[in-house]
Design an enzyme around this catalytic site. Sequence first.
Site, short mmCIF file in Angstrom:
data_model
loop_
_atom_site.label_atom_id
_atom_site.label_comp_id
_atom_site.label_asym_id
_atom_site.label_seq_id
_atom_site.Cartn_x
_atom_site.Cartn_y
_atom_site.Cartn_z
N HIS A 1 0.69 -1.16 -0.02
CA HIS A 1 -0.04 -0.02 -0.12
C HIS A 1 0.57 1.15 -0.22
O HIS A 1 0.22 2.32 -0.24
CB HIS A 1 -1.12 -0.03 1.13
N CYS B 1 2.59 13.44 22.28
CA CYS B 1 1.23 13.52 22.34
C CYS B 1 0.36 12.99 21.70
O CYS B 1 -0.81 12.70 21.87
CB CYS B 1 0.84 15.40 22.40
S1 FES Z 1 -0.61 14.59 25.55
FE1 FES Z 1 0.81 15.91 25.87
S2 FES Z 1 -0.46 17.34 26.88
FE2 FES Z 1 -1.80 16.46 26.14
#
Ligand code: FES
Lengths: 399, 127
Positions: free
Chosen positions: A215, A338
Amino acid sequence: MKGKKKVYMDWAATTPIKKEVLSAMMPYLTSKWGNPSSLHSWGWEVRKDLEVARKELAELVGAERVIFTGSATESLNLVHKGVVESRGKGKKKVGIITSSIEHKGVLATCEHLKIRGLARVDYLGVDKEGKVSLEELLRKIKDDTGLVSVMWVNNEVGSVQEIERIGKELRRVNKEREKKGLDRILFHSDVTQGMGYLEFDMRKMGLDMASMTGHKIGAPKGVGALFLGEGVSLVRQMDGGGQEARVRAGTENVSFIMGLCEAVKIAFKDKKKKREKVEKVRDYILNRLSKMEGVVINGPGKKGAPHIVNCRVGGIEGEGLLVLMSDQGVGVSTGSACSSGDLKASHVMTALGIKAEEAHGSIRFSISEKTSKEDVDYVMGAFKKSVNKLREIRKGIKV
Amino acid sequence: MSGLYSDKVLDHFRNPRNMGEMEGADSEAQIGNPVCGDVMKVYLKVKKGESWEENVITDVKFQTMGCVAAVATTSMMTEMVKGKKFREVEKLTNQAIAEALDGLPPVKMHCSNLAADVLMKAMGEYK
Ligand code: FES
Protein backbone atom coordinates in the site's frame (compact mmCIF):
# COMPACT_ATOMS: atom_id res chain seq x y z
CA MET A 1 -17.97 26.55 -6.87
CA LYS A 2 -14.36 25.52 -6.56
CA GLY A 3 -13.79 22.97 -3.80
CA LYS A 4 -11.37 23.69 -1.00
CA LYS A 5 -7.79 22.88 -1.96
CA LYS A 6 -6.45 19.67 -0.48
CA VAL A 7 -2.84 18.49 -0.55
CA TYR A 8 -1.83 15.06 0.68
CA MET A 9 1.77 15.00 1.91
CA ASP A 10 1.70 11.75 3.82
CA TRP A 11 2.64 9.35 1.01
CA ALA A 12 4.96 7.40 3.31
CA ALA A 13 1.89 6.51 5.42
CA THR A 14 -0.16 5.14 2.56
CA THR A 15 -1.07 5.78 -1.08
CA PRO A 16 -4.24 5.45 -3.15
CA ILE A 17 -4.67 2.38 -5.34
CA LYS A 18 -3.35 3.08 -8.85
CA LYS A 19 -5.81 2.76 -11.73
CA GLU A 20 -3.72 0.13 -13.51
CA VAL A 21 -3.40 -1.80 -10.27
CA LEU A 22 -7.13 -1.92 -9.81
CA SER A 23 -7.55 -3.13 -13.42
CA ALA A 24 -5.04 -5.91 -12.76
CA MET A 25 -7.03 -6.92 -9.68
CA MET A 26 -10.53 -6.82 -11.16
CA PRO A 27 -10.61 -10.20 -12.96
CA TYR A 28 -9.88 -11.94 -9.65
CA LEU A 29 -12.70 -10.11 -7.92
CA THR A 30 -15.18 -11.01 -10.65
CA SER A 31 -14.76 -13.83 -13.17
CA LYS A 32 -11.64 -15.62 -11.92
CA TRP A 33 -12.82 -16.33 -8.40
CA GLY A 34 -11.68 -19.94 -7.96
CA ASN A 35 -9.53 -21.20 -5.09
CA PRO A 36 -5.99 -21.61 -6.44
CA SER A 37 -5.63 -24.84 -4.44
CA SER A 38 -8.64 -26.48 -6.15
CA LEU A 39 -8.04 -29.28 -8.60
CA HIS A 40 -10.39 -28.19 -11.34
CA SER A 41 -10.52 -25.57 -14.04
CA TRP A 42 -11.79 -22.84 -11.69
CA GLY A 43 -8.76 -23.36 -9.48
CA TRP A 44 -6.26 -24.04 -12.24
CA GLU A 45 -6.85 -20.83 -14.15
CA VAL A 46 -6.22 -18.79 -11.01
CA ARG A 47 -3.23 -20.88 -9.92
CA LYS A 48 -1.61 -20.39 -13.31
CA ASP A 49 -1.95 -16.60 -13.23
CA LEU A 50 -0.80 -16.42 -9.63
CA GLU A 51 2.36 -18.43 -10.28
CA VAL A 52 3.23 -16.44 -13.41
CA ALA A 53 2.88 -13.20 -11.44
CA ARG A 54 4.95 -14.61 -8.59
CA LYS A 55 7.72 -15.66 -10.96
CA GLU A 56 7.77 -12.31 -12.73
CA LEU A 57 7.96 -10.50 -9.41
CA ALA A 58 10.81 -12.73 -8.21
CA GLU A 59 12.77 -11.98 -11.39
CA LEU A 60 12.11 -8.27 -11.09
CA VAL A 61 13.47 -8.04 -7.54
CA GLY A 62 16.20 -10.67 -7.83
CA ALA A 63 14.61 -13.16 -5.44
CA GLU A 64 14.69 -16.93 -5.51
CA ARG A 65 11.19 -17.20 -4.07
CA VAL A 66 8.37 -14.83 -3.16
CA ILE A 67 5.96 -15.47 -0.29
CA PHE A 68 2.82 -13.35 -0.11
CA THR A 69 1.59 -12.19 3.28
CA GLY A 70 -0.99 -9.79 4.69
CA SER A 71 1.34 -6.86 5.43
CA ALA A 72 4.95 -5.81 5.91
CA THR A 73 4.42 -6.37 9.62
CA GLU A 74 3.46 -9.99 8.97
CA SER A 75 6.51 -10.47 6.75
CA LEU A 76 8.71 -9.01 9.49
CA ASN A 77 7.21 -11.30 12.12
CA LEU A 78 7.65 -14.30 9.84
CA VAL A 79 11.29 -13.51 9.07
CA HIS A 80 12.49 -12.91 12.61
CA LYS A 81 10.47 -15.59 14.37
CA GLY A 82 10.88 -18.02 11.47
CA VAL A 83 14.67 -17.72 11.33
CA VAL A 84 15.06 -17.94 15.11
CA GLU A 85 12.89 -21.05 15.34
CA SER A 86 14.62 -22.68 12.40
CA ARG A 87 18.11 -21.90 13.72
CA GLY A 88 17.61 -22.26 17.48
CA LYS A 89 15.26 -25.24 17.34
CA GLY A 90 14.13 -24.18 20.80
CA LYS A 91 17.47 -25.37 22.18
CA LYS A 92 19.75 -22.37 21.86
CA LYS A 93 19.43 -18.62 21.69
CA VAL A 94 19.97 -17.05 18.28
CA GLY A 95 21.83 -13.75 18.10
CA ILE A 96 20.04 -10.99 16.18
CA ILE A 97 21.65 -7.69 15.24
CA THR A 98 19.22 -4.96 14.24
CA SER A 99 19.06 -1.16 14.36
CA SER A 100 17.40 1.13 16.85
CA ILE A 101 15.35 2.87 14.14
CA GLU A 102 13.53 -0.17 12.72
CA HIS A 103 9.80 -0.28 12.20
CA LYS A 104 7.90 -1.47 15.26
CA GLY A 105 7.17 -4.70 13.37
CA VAL A 106 10.86 -5.55 13.82
CA LEU A 107 11.46 -4.06 17.25
CA ALA A 108 8.39 -5.60 18.89
CA THR A 109 9.10 -8.99 17.29
CA CYS A 110 12.68 -8.93 18.55
CA GLU A 111 11.42 -8.03 22.05
CA HIS A 112 8.98 -10.94 21.85
CA LEU A 113 11.82 -13.34 21.02
CA LYS A 114 14.06 -11.87 23.69
CA ILE A 115 11.46 -12.05 26.47
CA ARG A 116 10.78 -15.69 25.65
CA GLY A 117 14.46 -16.50 25.84
CA LEU A 118 14.73 -17.46 22.18
CA ALA A 119 17.01 -14.70 20.97
CA ARG A 120 19.80 -12.41 22.08
CA VAL A 121 19.25 -9.03 20.48
CA ASP A 122 21.81 -6.29 19.85
CA TYR A 123 20.69 -2.86 18.66
CA LEU A 124 22.83 -0.64 16.49
CA GLY A 125 22.82 3.05 17.21
CA VAL A 126 22.60 5.66 14.45
CA ASP A 127 24.34 8.96 13.84
CA LYS A 128 22.62 12.36 13.48
CA GLU A 129 21.70 11.51 9.91
CA GLY A 130 20.08 8.25 10.95
CA LYS A 131 22.77 5.90 9.63
CA VAL A 132 24.16 2.78 11.27
CA SER A 133 27.89 2.16 11.25
CA LEU A 134 29.23 -0.89 9.47
CA GLU A 135 32.11 -1.05 11.93
CA GLU A 136 29.74 -1.28 14.89
CA LEU A 137 27.75 -3.96 13.11
CA LEU A 138 30.85 -6.07 12.46
CA ARG A 139 31.99 -5.61 16.06
CA LYS A 140 28.67 -6.93 17.32
CA ILE A 141 28.87 -10.21 15.38
CA LYS A 142 29.36 -13.18 17.71
CA ASP A 143 29.50 -16.92 17.10
CA ASP A 144 25.79 -17.23 17.91
CA THR A 145 24.74 -14.47 15.47
CA GLY A 146 22.18 -15.88 13.07
CA LEU A 147 20.41 -12.84 11.67
CA VAL A 148 21.28 -9.27 10.75
CA SER A 149 18.22 -7.12 10.08
CA VAL A 150 18.67 -3.51 8.97
CA MET A 151 15.95 -1.46 7.32
CA TRP A 152 16.75 0.10 3.96
CA VAL A 153 14.93 3.45 4.10
CA ASN A 154 13.70 4.80 7.40
CA ASN A 155 10.04 5.74 7.22
CA GLU A 156 10.27 8.74 9.56
CA VAL A 157 13.40 10.61 8.56
CA GLY A 158 14.27 8.98 5.23
CA SER A 159 17.81 7.86 6.06
CA VAL A 160 19.10 5.28 3.56
CA GLN A 161 21.38 2.50 4.82
CA GLU A 162 24.21 1.14 2.70
CA ILE A 163 22.65 -2.29 2.33
CA GLU A 164 24.95 -3.35 -0.52
CA ARG A 165 28.06 -2.56 1.53
CA ILE A 166 26.74 -4.43 4.55
CA GLY A 167 25.79 -7.36 2.29
CA LYS A 168 29.27 -7.51 0.85
CA GLU A 169 30.91 -7.52 4.28
CA LEU A 170 28.55 -10.20 5.55
CA ARG A 171 29.44 -12.41 2.59
CA ARG A 172 33.09 -12.11 3.57
CA VAL A 173 32.28 -12.83 7.22
CA ASN A 174 30.22 -15.85 6.21
CA LYS A 175 33.14 -17.30 4.24
CA GLU A 176 35.30 -17.16 7.36
CA ARG A 177 32.51 -18.65 9.46
CA GLU A 178 32.17 -21.54 7.07
CA LYS A 179 35.80 -22.47 7.69
CA LYS A 180 35.14 -22.40 11.41
CA GLY A 181 32.02 -24.53 11.05
CA LEU A 182 29.71 -21.71 12.17
CA ASP A 183 26.20 -21.09 10.83
CA ARG A 184 25.83 -18.63 7.99
CA ILE A 185 24.47 -15.25 9.08
CA LEU A 186 21.29 -14.38 7.20
CA PHE A 187 20.79 -10.79 6.07
CA HIS A 188 17.33 -9.25 6.07
CA SER A 189 16.05 -5.79 5.27
CA ASP A 190 12.69 -4.08 5.59
CA VAL A 191 12.68 -2.53 2.12
CA THR A 192 9.17 -1.07 2.22
CA GLN A 193 10.05 2.62 1.85
CA GLY A 194 12.75 2.11 -0.76
CA MET A 195 10.69 0.25 -3.35
CA GLY A 196 9.14 3.34 -4.91
CA TYR A 197 12.19 5.32 -5.95
CA LEU A 198 15.47 3.47 -5.30
CA GLU A 199 17.12 0.76 -7.39
CA PHE A 200 16.43 -2.62 -5.85
CA ASP A 201 18.06 -5.94 -6.62
CA MET A 202 18.27 -8.45 -3.79
CA ARG A 203 21.18 -10.36 -5.28
CA LYS A 204 23.22 -7.29 -5.94
CA MET A 205 22.53 -5.99 -2.45
CA GLY A 206 23.51 -9.31 -0.88
CA LEU A 207 20.17 -9.79 0.86
CA ASP A 208 18.85 -13.20 1.89
CA MET A 209 15.44 -11.85 2.79
CA ALA A 210 13.46 -8.66 2.27
CA SER A 211 10.03 -7.55 3.50
CA MET A 212 7.64 -5.08 1.94
CA THR A 213 4.00 -4.00 1.81
CA GLY A 214 1.91 -3.04 -1.19
CA HIS A 215 0.00 0.00 0.00
CA LYS A 216 2.96 2.38 -0.01
CA ILE A 217 3.27 2.03 -3.79
CA GLY A 218 -0.28 2.03 -5.06
CA ALA A 219 -1.50 -1.46 -4.15
CA PRO A 220 -4.32 -1.98 -1.64
CA LYS A 221 -3.78 -2.23 2.13
CA GLY A 222 -3.72 -5.79 3.42
CA VAL A 223 -1.12 -7.45 1.20
CA GLY A 224 2.61 -7.79 1.74
CA ALA A 225 5.49 -9.82 0.39
CA LEU A 226 8.56 -11.57 1.65
CA PHE A 227 11.41 -12.07 -0.82
CA LEU A 228 13.69 -15.01 -0.17
CA GLY A 229 17.13 -15.78 -1.57
CA GLU A 230 18.83 -19.14 -1.94
CA GLY A 231 19.10 -21.58 0.93
CA VAL A 232 16.89 -19.74 3.41
CA SER A 233 14.69 -21.85 5.60
CA LEU A 234 12.02 -20.47 7.87
CA VAL A 235 9.63 -22.09 10.33
CA ARG A 236 6.21 -20.83 9.32
CA GLN A 237 4.23 -18.78 11.80
CA MET A 238 0.79 -19.25 10.30
CA ASP A 239 -0.04 -22.94 10.53
CA GLY A 240 -2.63 -24.63 8.37
CA GLY A 241 -2.70 -25.77 4.75
CA GLY A 242 0.23 -26.03 2.37
CA GLN A 243 -0.14 -22.66 0.62
CA GLU A 244 2.84 -20.42 -0.20
CA ALA A 245 5.27 -23.36 -0.35
CA ARG A 246 4.29 -24.28 3.21
CA VAL A 247 5.73 -21.02 4.55
CA ARG A 248 2.42 -19.22 5.08
CA ALA A 249 -0.89 -21.09 5.34
CA GLY A 250 -4.23 -19.61 4.33
CA THR A 251 -6.04 -19.27 1.01
CA GLU A 252 -4.18 -16.74 -1.11
CA ASN A 253 -5.71 -13.26 -1.37
CA VAL A 254 -5.36 -13.51 -5.13
CA SER A 255 -6.74 -10.15 -6.27
CA PHE A 256 -4.64 -8.22 -3.76
CA ILE A 257 -1.54 -10.23 -4.64
CA MET A 258 -2.08 -9.44 -8.32
CA GLY A 259 -2.41 -5.79 -7.30
CA LEU A 260 0.87 -5.86 -5.42
CA CYS A 261 2.69 -7.48 -8.36
CA GLU A 262 1.36 -4.85 -10.74
CA ALA A 263 2.27 -2.02 -8.36
CA VAL A 264 5.89 -3.21 -8.13
CA LYS A 265 6.06 -3.50 -11.92
CA ILE A 266 4.83 0.07 -12.32
CA ALA A 267 7.20 1.34 -9.61
CA PHE A 268 10.17 -0.28 -11.34
CA LYS A 269 9.38 1.33 -14.69
CA ASP A 270 11.37 4.56 -15.28
CA LYS A 271 12.40 4.56 -11.67
CA LYS A 272 15.33 6.88 -12.21
CA LYS A 273 13.21 9.48 -13.98
CA LYS A 274 10.61 9.41 -11.24
CA ARG A 275 13.28 9.61 -8.56
CA GLU A 276 14.87 12.68 -10.11
CA LYS A 277 11.49 14.37 -10.36
CA VAL A 278 10.62 13.65 -6.72
CA GLU A 279 14.09 14.71 -5.56
CA LYS A 280 13.63 18.12 -7.13
CA VAL A 281 10.42 18.70 -5.21
CA ARG A 282 12.04 17.42 -2.00
CA ASP A 283 14.91 19.85 -2.43
CA TYR A 284 12.40 22.63 -2.96
CA ILE A 285 10.72 21.72 0.37
CA LEU A 286 14.12 21.71 2.10
CA ASN A 287 14.88 25.08 0.62
CA ARG A 288 11.57 26.56 1.77
CA LEU A 289 12.02 25.12 5.27
CA SER A 290 15.55 26.50 5.54
CA LYS A 291 14.08 29.99 5.23
CA MET A 292 11.58 29.49 8.05
CA GLU A 293 12.49 30.79 11.47
CA GLY A 294 12.93 28.19 14.21
CA VAL A 295 12.79 25.19 11.84
CA VAL A 296 15.51 22.52 11.96
CA ILE A 297 15.80 19.52 9.63
CA ASN A 298 15.76 16.09 11.33
CA GLY A 299 17.90 13.41 9.72
CA PRO A 300 19.70 13.31 6.39
CA GLY A 301 17.91 16.02 4.37
CA LYS A 302 19.28 15.95 0.81
CA LYS A 303 21.25 12.79 1.47
CA GLY A 304 18.11 10.85 2.33
CA ALA A 305 15.29 9.17 0.43
CA PRO A 306 13.71 11.23 -2.36
CA HIS A 307 10.23 11.27 -0.85
CA ILE A 308 10.76 12.05 2.86
CA VAL A 309 11.55 15.30 4.68
CA ASN A 310 11.42 15.59 8.46
CA CYS A 311 11.83 18.78 10.45
CA ARG A 312 11.09 20.21 13.85
CA VAL A 313 9.74 23.54 15.04
CA GLY A 314 10.88 24.73 18.44
CA GLY A 315 8.30 25.22 21.20
CA ILE A 316 5.40 23.81 19.19
CA GLU A 317 3.47 20.58 19.67
CA GLY A 318 2.90 18.38 16.62
CA GLU A 319 -0.58 17.03 17.23
CA GLY A 320 -2.13 20.47 17.31
CA LEU A 321 -0.12 21.43 14.25
CA LEU A 322 -1.54 18.45 12.35
CA VAL A 323 -5.11 19.42 13.23
CA LEU A 324 -4.62 23.05 12.13
CA MET A 325 -2.98 21.92 8.88
CA SER A 326 -5.74 19.40 8.26
CA ASP A 327 -8.24 22.23 8.70
CA GLN A 328 -6.50 23.85 5.73
CA GLY A 329 -6.71 20.66 3.68
CA VAL A 330 -3.17 19.42 4.30
CA GLY A 331 -2.19 15.92 5.46
CA VAL A 332 1.22 15.38 7.15
CA SER A 333 2.41 13.41 10.19
CA THR A 334 4.31 13.95 13.46
CA GLY A 335 6.62 12.17 15.90
CA SER A 336 5.26 14.08 18.92
CA ALA A 337 4.78 12.16 22.17
CA CYS A 338 1.33 13.69 22.61
CA SER A 339 0.08 11.98 19.47
CA SER A 340 1.65 8.58 19.99
CA GLY A 341 -0.80 6.68 22.17
CA ASP A 342 1.89 5.70 24.65
CA LEU A 343 2.91 9.34 25.15
CA LYS A 344 6.52 8.63 24.27
CA ALA A 345 8.43 10.51 21.62
CA SER A 346 9.11 8.48 18.49
CA HIS A 347 11.94 5.97 19.01
CA VAL A 348 13.50 7.14 15.76
CA MET A 349 13.78 10.71 17.00
CA THR A 350 15.27 9.48 20.28
CA ALA A 351 17.80 7.30 18.42
CA LEU A 352 18.88 10.31 16.35
CA GLY A 353 19.70 12.11 19.58
CA ILE A 354 16.71 14.46 19.33
CA LYS A 355 15.32 15.31 22.78
CA ALA A 356 11.68 14.57 23.60
CA GLU A 357 10.84 18.26 23.81
CA GLU A 358 12.37 18.82 20.38
CA ALA A 359 10.61 15.81 18.89
CA HIS A 360 7.43 17.41 20.21
CA GLY A 361 7.37 19.72 17.22
CA SER A 362 8.52 17.25 14.57
CA ILE A 363 6.70 17.07 11.27
CA ARG A 364 7.16 14.66 8.36
CA PHE A 365 6.36 15.73 4.81
CA SER A 366 6.30 12.78 2.42
CA ILE A 367 5.68 13.24 -1.27
CA SER A 368 5.22 11.34 -4.53
CA GLU A 369 5.76 11.97 -8.24
CA LYS A 370 2.30 13.58 -8.14
CA THR A 371 3.45 16.35 -5.79
CA SER A 372 4.08 19.69 -7.54
CA LYS A 373 5.91 22.85 -6.49
CA GLU A 374 2.54 24.57 -6.27
CA ASP A 375 1.46 21.91 -3.77
CA VAL A 376 4.58 22.66 -1.75
CA ASP A 377 3.85 26.38 -1.82
CA TYR A 378 0.35 25.74 -0.53
CA VAL A 379 1.52 23.38 2.20
CA MET A 380 4.26 25.74 3.34
CA GLY A 381 1.70 28.53 3.60
CA ALA A 382 -0.57 26.36 5.74
CA PHE A 383 2.42 25.25 7.81
CA LYS A 384 3.50 28.82 8.53
CA LYS A 385 -0.02 29.91 9.43
CA SER A 386 -0.48 26.97 11.81
CA VAL A 387 2.89 27.48 13.48
CA ASN A 388 2.10 31.16 14.02
CA LYS A 389 -1.26 30.36 15.56
CA LEU A 390 0.32 27.88 18.01
CA ARG A 391 3.07 30.34 18.82
CA GLU A 392 0.37 32.85 19.69
CA ILE A 393 -1.28 30.37 22.09
CA ARG A 394 2.00 29.64 23.87
CA LYS A 395 3.44 33.15 23.72
CA GLY A 396 4.11 34.00 27.40
CA ILE A 397 5.47 30.59 28.30
CA LYS A 398 9.13 30.26 29.10
CA VAL A 399 10.68 26.87 29.64
CA MET B 1 -5.90 11.72 16.59
CA SER B 2 -8.37 14.54 15.93
CA GLY B 3 -10.88 11.90 14.88
CA LEU B 4 -10.96 10.84 18.52
CA TYR B 5 -11.85 14.28 19.83
CA SER B 6 -15.35 15.61 20.44
CA ASP B 7 -16.54 18.63 18.45
CA LYS B 8 -16.35 20.69 21.62
CA VAL B 9 -12.68 19.84 22.18
CA LEU B 10 -11.84 20.76 18.59
CA ASP B 11 -13.84 23.97 18.85
CA HIS B 12 -11.98 25.07 21.98
CA PHE B 13 -8.67 24.17 20.35
CA ARG B 14 -9.44 26.06 17.14
CA ASN B 15 -10.97 29.04 18.93
CA PRO B 16 -9.41 29.18 22.37
CA ARG B 17 -11.35 31.39 24.83
CA ASN B 18 -9.57 33.79 27.17
CA MET B 19 -6.23 33.08 25.54
CA GLY B 20 -3.26 35.40 25.95
CA GLU B 21 -1.23 37.34 28.46
CA MET B 22 -2.78 39.47 31.21
CA GLU B 23 -1.31 42.81 32.17
CA GLY B 24 -1.29 43.45 35.92
CA ALA B 25 -2.58 40.05 36.95
CA ASP B 26 -3.21 39.57 40.66
CA SER B 27 -1.83 36.07 40.50
CA GLU B 28 -0.25 33.81 37.93
CA ALA B 29 1.12 30.30 37.84
CA GLN B 30 2.82 27.98 35.39
CA ILE B 31 3.18 24.20 35.54
CA GLY B 32 4.64 21.55 33.29
CA ASN B 33 3.33 18.14 32.44
CA PRO B 34 5.72 15.41 33.54
CA VAL B 35 4.16 12.89 31.13
CA CYS B 36 4.85 14.57 27.83
CA GLY B 37 6.49 17.87 28.61
CA ASP B 38 3.70 20.33 27.90
CA VAL B 39 3.39 23.58 29.80
CA MET B 40 0.42 25.74 30.86
CA LYS B 41 0.21 29.19 32.36
CA VAL B 42 -2.77 30.92 33.92
CA TYR B 43 -3.35 34.56 34.99
CA LEU B 44 -6.04 35.69 37.44
CA LYS B 45 -7.68 39.01 38.25
CA VAL B 46 -9.17 38.72 41.72
CA LYS B 47 -11.68 40.78 43.74
CA LYS B 48 -10.64 40.39 47.36
CA GLY B 49 -13.28 38.86 49.65
CA GLU B 50 -13.55 38.64 53.45
CA SER B 51 -11.70 35.34 53.44
CA TRP B 52 -9.72 33.36 50.88
CA GLU B 53 -12.82 31.36 50.02
CA GLU B 54 -14.77 34.52 49.30
CA ASN B 55 -12.29 35.84 46.73
CA VAL B 56 -13.83 36.19 43.27
CA ILE B 57 -12.13 35.47 39.95
CA THR B 58 -13.16 38.48 37.93
CA ASP B 59 -10.99 37.68 34.93
CA VAL B 60 -8.82 34.79 33.79
CA LYS B 61 -6.45 34.17 30.89
CA PHE B 62 -4.30 31.25 29.82
CA GLN B 63 -1.39 30.27 27.61
CA THR B 64 -0.53 26.70 26.71
CA MET B 65 2.21 24.90 24.89
CA GLY B 66 0.77 21.49 24.30
CA CYS B 67 -1.52 19.13 22.47
CA VAL B 68 -5.07 19.70 21.30
CA ALA B 69 -6.49 18.40 24.60
CA ALA B 70 -4.15 20.57 26.65
CA VAL B 71 -5.25 23.74 24.84
CA ALA B 72 -8.94 22.79 24.92
CA THR B 73 -9.00 21.91 28.62
CA THR B 74 -7.32 25.17 29.66
CA SER B 75 -9.67 27.12 27.45
CA MET B 76 -12.73 25.33 28.88
CA MET B 77 -11.41 25.73 32.42
CA THR B 78 -11.23 29.51 32.03
CA GLU B 79 -14.86 29.60 30.92
CA MET B 80 -15.93 27.49 33.86
CA VAL B 81 -14.34 29.65 36.56
CA LYS B 82 -14.79 33.21 35.40
CA GLY B 83 -16.91 35.19 37.86
CA LYS B 84 -16.84 32.41 40.46
CA LYS B 85 -15.76 32.47 44.11
CA PHE B 86 -12.64 30.52 45.12
CA ARG B 87 -14.97 28.43 47.32
CA GLU B 88 -16.84 27.17 44.25
CA VAL B 89 -13.79 26.89 42.04
CA GLU B 90 -11.86 24.89 44.62
CA LYS B 91 -14.10 21.92 43.92
CA LEU B 92 -13.38 21.92 40.19
CA THR B 93 -11.98 18.55 39.11
CA ASN B 94 -10.27 17.53 35.92
CA GLN B 95 -13.15 15.09 35.48
CA ALA B 96 -15.61 18.00 35.40
CA ILE B 97 -13.52 19.86 32.81
CA ALA B 98 -13.32 16.74 30.64
CA GLU B 99 -17.07 16.21 30.94
CA ALA B 100 -17.79 19.81 29.98
CA LEU B 101 -15.87 19.07 26.78
CA ASP B 102 -18.01 15.97 26.11
CA GLY B 103 -15.16 13.73 27.22
CA LEU B 104 -11.53 13.15 26.30
CA PRO B 105 -9.80 10.06 24.94
CA PRO B 106 -8.51 8.04 27.97
CA VAL B 107 -4.86 8.63 27.05
CA LYS B 108 -5.52 12.39 27.13
CA MET B 109 -7.11 12.61 30.60
CA HIS B 110 -3.81 13.69 32.14
CA CYS B 111 -3.91 16.90 30.07
CA SER B 112 -7.04 17.98 31.96
CA ASN B 113 -5.24 17.36 35.27
CA LEU B 114 -2.86 20.02 34.25
CA ALA B 115 -5.62 22.59 33.68
CA ALA B 116 -7.14 22.07 37.11
CA ASP B 117 -3.73 21.98 38.80
CA VAL B 118 -2.44 25.21 37.31
CA LEU B 119 -5.60 27.03 38.39
CA MET B 120 -5.35 25.74 41.96
CA LYS B 121 -1.72 26.81 42.04
CA ALA B 122 -2.58 30.36 40.91
CA MET B 123 -5.37 30.55 43.52
CA GLY B 124 -3.09 29.20 46.22
CA GLU B 125 -0.47 31.78 45.43
CA TYR B 126 -2.93 34.68 45.63
CA LYS B 127 -2.23 36.71 48.74
S1 FES C 1 -0.78 14.64 25.45
FE1 FES C 1 0.76 15.99 25.88
S2 FES C 1 -0.34 17.54 26.96
FE2 FES C 1 -1.84 16.37 26.11
